[in-house]
Design an enzyme around this catalytic site. Sequence first.
Site, PDB file in Angstrom:
ATOM      1  N   GLU A 142      74.168 121.647   0.110  1.00  0.00           N
ATOM      2  CA  GLU A 142      74.272 121.706   1.582  1.00  0.00           C
ATOM      3  C   GLU A 142      75.487 122.526   1.997  1.00  0.00           C
ATOM      4  O   GLU A 142      75.451 123.261   2.982  1.00  0.00           O
ATOM      5  CB  GLU A 142      74.336 120.300   2.190  1.00  0.00           C
ATOM      6  N   TRP A 153      74.460 125.895   2.156  1.00  0.00           N
ATOM      7  CA  TRP A 153      73.802 126.322   3.402  1.00  0.00           C
ATOM      8  C   TRP A 153      74.836 126.837   4.406  1.00  0.00           C
ATOM      9  O   TRP A 153      74.574 127.744   5.203  1.00  0.00           O
ATOM     10  CB  TRP A 153      73.009 125.160   4.029  1.00  0.00           C
ATOM     11  N   ASN A 177      72.098 115.154  10.568  1.00  0.00           N
ATOM     12  CA  ASN A 177      71.297 116.373  10.364  1.00  0.00           C
ATOM     13  C   ASN A 177      69.795 116.151  10.570  1.00  0.00           C
ATOM     14  O   ASN A 177      69.122 116.957  11.211  1.00  0.00           O
ATOM     15  CB  ASN A 177      71.544 116.939   8.967  1.00  0.00           C
ATOM     16  N   TRP A 183      65.374 128.082  22.316  1.00  0.00           N
ATOM     17  CA  TRP A 183      66.373 127.529  21.397  1.00  0.00           C
ATOM     18  C   TRP A 183      67.794 127.850  21.843  1.00  0.00           C
ATOM     19  O   TRP A 183      68.725 127.100  21.570  1.00  0.00           O
ATOM     20  CB  TRP A 183      66.132 128.031  19.961  1.00  0.00           C
ATOM     21  N   TRP A 240      69.376 126.190  14.722  1.00  0.00           N
ATOM     22  CA  TRP A 240      68.399 126.313  15.818  1.00  0.00           C
ATOM     23  C   TRP A 240      67.293 127.293  15.457  1.00  0.00           C
ATOM     24  O   TRP A 240      66.111 127.030  15.698  1.00  0.00           O
ATOM     25  CB  TRP A 240      69.104 126.701  17.126  1.00  0.00           C
TER      26      TRP A 240
HETATM   27  P1  FAD Z   1      76.768 116.717   4.755  1.00  0.00           P
HETATM   28  O1  FAD Z   1      75.338 116.420   4.573  1.00  0.00           O
HETATM   29  O2  FAD Z   1      77.756 115.757   4.187  1.00  0.00           O
HETATM   30  O3  FAD Z   1      77.006 118.175   4.216  1.00  0.00           O
HETATM   31  C1  FAD Z   1      78.266 118.665   3.746  1.00  0.00           C
HETATM   32  C2  FAD Z   1      78.635 119.927   4.505  1.00  0.00           C
HETATM   33  O4  FAD Z   1      77.696 120.952   4.247  1.00  0.00           O
HETATM   34  C3  FAD Z   1      78.622 119.753   6.000  1.00  0.00           C
HETATM   35  O5  FAD Z   1      79.828 119.220   6.458  1.00  0.00           O
HETATM   36  C4  FAD Z   1      78.368 121.168   6.495  1.00  0.00           C
HETATM   37  O6  FAD Z   1      79.551 121.939   6.506  1.00  0.00           O
HETATM   38  C5  FAD Z   1      77.442 121.704   5.425  1.00  0.00           C
HETATM   39  N1  FAD Z   1      76.034 121.501   5.829  1.00  0.00           N
HETATM   40  C6  FAD Z   1      75.276 120.403   5.676  1.00  0.00           C
HETATM   41  N2  FAD Z   1      74.015 120.619   6.125  1.00  0.00           N
HETATM   42  C7  FAD Z   1      74.002 121.894   6.568  1.00  0.00           C
HETATM   43  C8  FAD Z   1      72.995 122.708   7.144  1.00  0.00           C
HETATM   44  N3  FAD Z   1      71.745 122.285   7.351  1.00  0.00           N
HETATM   45  N4  FAD Z   1      73.326 123.972   7.500  1.00  0.00           N
HETATM   46  C9  FAD Z   1      74.572 124.441   7.288  1.00  0.00           C
HETATM   47  N5  FAD Z   1      75.562 123.711   6.731  1.00  0.00           N
HETATM   48  C10 FAD Z   1      75.282 122.460   6.391  1.00  0.00           C
HETATM   49  N6  FAD Z   1      76.452 122.199  11.265  1.00  0.00           N
HETATM   50  C11 FAD Z   1      77.688 122.517  11.687  1.00  0.00           C
HETATM   51  O7  FAD Z   1      78.653 122.422  10.906  1.00  0.00           O
HETATM   52  N7  FAD Z   1      77.896 122.961  12.959  1.00  0.00           N
HETATM   53  C12 FAD Z   1      76.877 123.114  13.846  1.00  0.00           C
HETATM   54  O8  FAD Z   1      77.107 123.554  14.973  1.00  0.00           O
HETATM   55  C13 FAD Z   1      75.570 122.759  13.429  1.00  0.00           C
HETATM   56  N8  FAD Z   1      74.521 122.836  14.277  1.00  0.00           N
HETATM   57  C14 FAD Z   1      73.261 122.512  13.830  1.00  0.00           C
HETATM   58  C15 FAD Z   1      72.182 122.630  14.722  1.00  0.00           C
HETATM   59  C16 FAD Z   1      70.904 122.290  14.307  1.00  0.00           C
HETATM   60  C17 FAD Z   1      69.746 122.438  15.271  1.00  0.00           C
HETATM   61  C18 FAD Z   1      70.682 121.832  13.003  1.00  0.00           C
HETATM   62  C19 FAD Z   1      69.314 121.444  12.552  1.00  0.00           C
HETATM   63  C20 FAD Z   1      71.746 121.709  12.120  1.00  0.00           C
HETATM   64  C21 FAD Z   1      73.037 122.047  12.507  1.00  0.00           C
HETATM   65  N9  FAD Z   1      74.143 121.937  11.642  1.00  0.00           N
HETATM   66  C22 FAD Z   1      75.389 122.295  12.087  1.00  0.00           C
HETATM   67  C23 FAD Z   1      73.954 121.580  10.224  1.00  0.00           C
HETATM   68  C24 FAD Z   1      74.093 120.092   9.871  1.00  0.00           C
HETATM   69  O9  FAD Z   1      73.346 119.312  10.748  1.00  0.00           O
HETATM   70  C25 FAD Z   1      75.550 119.590   9.866  1.00  0.00           C
HETATM   71  O10 FAD Z   1      76.369 120.468   9.137  1.00  0.00           O
HETATM   72  C26 FAD Z   1      75.644 118.202   9.231  1.00  0.00           C
HETATM   73  O11 FAD Z   1      74.831 117.293   9.932  1.00  0.00           O
HETATM   74  C27 FAD Z   1      77.076 117.721   9.252  1.00  0.00           C
HETATM   75  O12 FAD Z   1      77.162 116.420   8.737  1.00  0.00           O
HETATM   76  P2  FAD Z   1      77.920 116.127   7.378  1.00  0.00           P
HETATM   77  O13 FAD Z   1      79.268 116.771   7.417  1.00  0.00           O
HETATM   78  O14 FAD Z   1      77.901 114.645   7.195  1.00  0.00           O
HETATM   79  O15 FAD Z   1      77.010 116.891   6.343  1.00  0.00           O
END
Ligand code: FAD
Length: 483
Positions: A278, A281, A344, A362, A385
Amino acid sequence: MSKTTIHWFRRDLRLRDNPALSDAAQEGSVICLFILDDEDAGTQATGAASRWWLHHSLAALTEALKQRGGRLILRRGKAGKIIPDVVSETGADRIVWNRLYEPWSIQRDKQLKSDLTDLGIEADSFASDMIREPWQVETKAGKPFSVFSPFWRAVQDQGDPPSPLPIPDRIYFHTGHVTTDRLEDWGLLPTKPNWAAEFEATWTPGADGAAARMAEFLSGPVNDYKDGRDFPARGATSLMSAPLHFGEVSPRQVWHATRSAMEAGDVRDAAGWSFLRELGWRDFNRHLLFYNPHTVTENFRDNFDSFPWRDDETALEGWTRGRTGYPLVDAGMRELWRTGIMHNRVRMVVASFLVKHLLIDWRQGEAWFRDTLVDADLANNVGGWQWTAGCGADAAPYFRIFNPVAQGEKFDPKGDYIRRWVPELGALPDKYLNKPWEASDKVLAEAGVALGKTYPKPIVDHADARKRALAAFEETKLKQETN
Ligand code: FAD
């Protein structure tokens, strides 16, 4: 005469693993500077919820520097004007920073580097915001990637990124007088009303808070990541997105901390890699944006350019307020409003609901998220998005339309998440929690729910909305073919 270097803090609000700062500390004295540059950022300036985070993160950085005998100089305005001012006020001969990859930031930094060089000031930038910089990862044909899986394989094939740097042993801070703004005067915190009241209980911005959260995550929850990461009530994700966005921690620190815990046997390999994927990503979205800067506002797939988006202020407002009548969607939107974050899985569901059930562009959802998320991050937000809408690189196909009821039943099976954020439905039996409109009058009355009064009726019918979305997509395809 010894050298004076300005370290320009941007989104690297930490002392540890800060390559530009470590380099600056090697010779002469250091001036620590942060600029609130809303002018260059324009419409992509830090949103309201992120400003709350920024305030507290800057306060934490100020304190960390103070403990080492230094201070953080704060200035507000165009970096291209402020930096030459600080250079001439202090006689600094060099400036360093860590690179960022948003198109507006790249454009500004390039211009600045060239202007400073013309003035005889050395300007050097360093890598610290990604596992691998965009140009370090390429396809076998030497091209940028637009599909995640091979991108991620290429990142993994390169092995571990460089190890994180320690906090510099010694920083000789510049001792001359430099004027600074007062953080309190920047008005980054909301006042009337203070909508961020609940943020305080949820978050500890700053590098120490980030390190504590990371350690807590690696001490247990990470082992549930692979299976649990899709369940919003399970607490199986790291919540590191805002610390990563503001650079309170670097992705390389996260990588190495996870890998070390895997090597020590504290974190199972499958769980550790699933988490790092992730993080991959995050790099992928930066890679995409770097090579496709127009996608900040334009569809990655231009076949979506003629998509018949609808203007519907009432529906948009229902969505932003968490009053769509679909409990999982409403729970997510209320979690976002009250805490500045959203899980997420739920982000995907609410985003899909906006673009597919409501046919709202979007870009309107992206703008709302940008203003209300504490982790709002241009590359990830635009990437998320466009992925959900189906118009992005390696995106979910448009015809795959999330059913918000089925998503709730699958990923919040006991209803803990919905009950927390939509308490007016709390007494409904699990069976009806995701579809209160199917409950009998008796069941609703016993649960204290009056549909249309205490909780809205669905603003669209799922089956009708699905048909309408597919028809809109077909219409777009048809237009393409006849053009
Ligand atoms: P974890 O699951 O613990 O992941 C670890 C790290 O990996 C995250 O902190 C983040 O930096 C990165 N990560 C995880 N999932 C994704 C993903 N799908 N895409 C890119 N990086 C990811 N993330 C943001 O940081 N900022 C945003 O503005 C943002 N907007 C989003 C908008 C939409 C419509 C969607 C579907 C996803 C978006 N995300 C965004 C991605 C993701 O939802 C968040 O990074 C994640 O929920 C953060 O929670 P966590 O730190 O507990 O993630």
